[in-house]
Design an enzyme around this catalytic site. Sequence first.
Site, short mmCIF file in Angstrom:
data_model
loop_
_atom_site.label_atom_id
_atom_site.label_comp_id
_atom_site.label_asym_id
_atom_site.label_seq_id
_atom_site.Cartn_x
_atom_site.Cartn_y
_atom_site.Cartn_z
N CYS A 56 -11.00 1.87 -9.75
CA CYS A 56 -11.33 0.45 -9.84
C CYS A 56 -12.42 0.11 -8.84
O CYS A 56 -12.57 0.77 -7.80
CB CYS A 56 -10.10 -0.39 -9.54
SG CYS A 56 -8.74 -0.16 -10.70
N GLU A 58 -12.55 -2.41 -6.78
CA GLU A 58 -12.02 -2.82 -5.49
C GLU A 58 -11.69 -1.61 -4.62
O GLU A 58 -12.01 -1.57 -3.44
CB GLU A 58 -10.75 -3.68 -5.66
CG GLU A 58 -10.98 -4.97 -6.40
CD GLU A 58 -10.71 -4.85 -7.90
OE1 GLU A 58 -11.11 -3.83 -8.53
OE2 GLU A 58 -10.09 -5.77 -8.46
N CYS A 89 -5.98 -5.33 -9.65
CA CYS A 89 -4.86 -4.73 -10.38
C CYS A 89 -3.78 -4.27 -9.40
O CYS A 89 -3.97 -4.30 -8.18
CB CYS A 89 -5.35 -3.55 -11.22
SG CYS A 89 -5.76 -2.08 -10.26
#
Length: 131
Positions: A56, A58, A89
């Site tokens: 991801c 992030e 998430c």
Amino acid sequence: MDQIWQDMYQAAKAVQRDRTISDYVEAGGVAAAVLSASGRIYTGVCVDTCSTLGICAERSAIFSMITQGEQEIKRVLAIMPDGRTGAPCGACRELMVQLMPGRYRDVEILLDWETGRCATLGQLTPQWWIG
């Protein structure tokens, strides 16, 4: 929207270049910016693979921060492919909690760029297993 959020949004937007790298890998659909305790902004993009080896945006930004010797997060934002922002998430939340046990609750997350709506990681993860 304060200047720091604006700087973070612009930094993430600057690295968000949705592209196909190979028949098996795409990158840059989502971009993220993380503000560290020192005030430095780290960026990252998602890398999607056909075999779940991706990451991801992030976590990519957080790993960049860790690579540069920092480990405390103050703020996080993620820009989706349509330009809106959204919440991290579960895997990203889990990393932040494990990285900052006892201190993760105050990490600010920008949920909606247009309205400036924010939440803390503690609000998004109120009953996390670490406590």
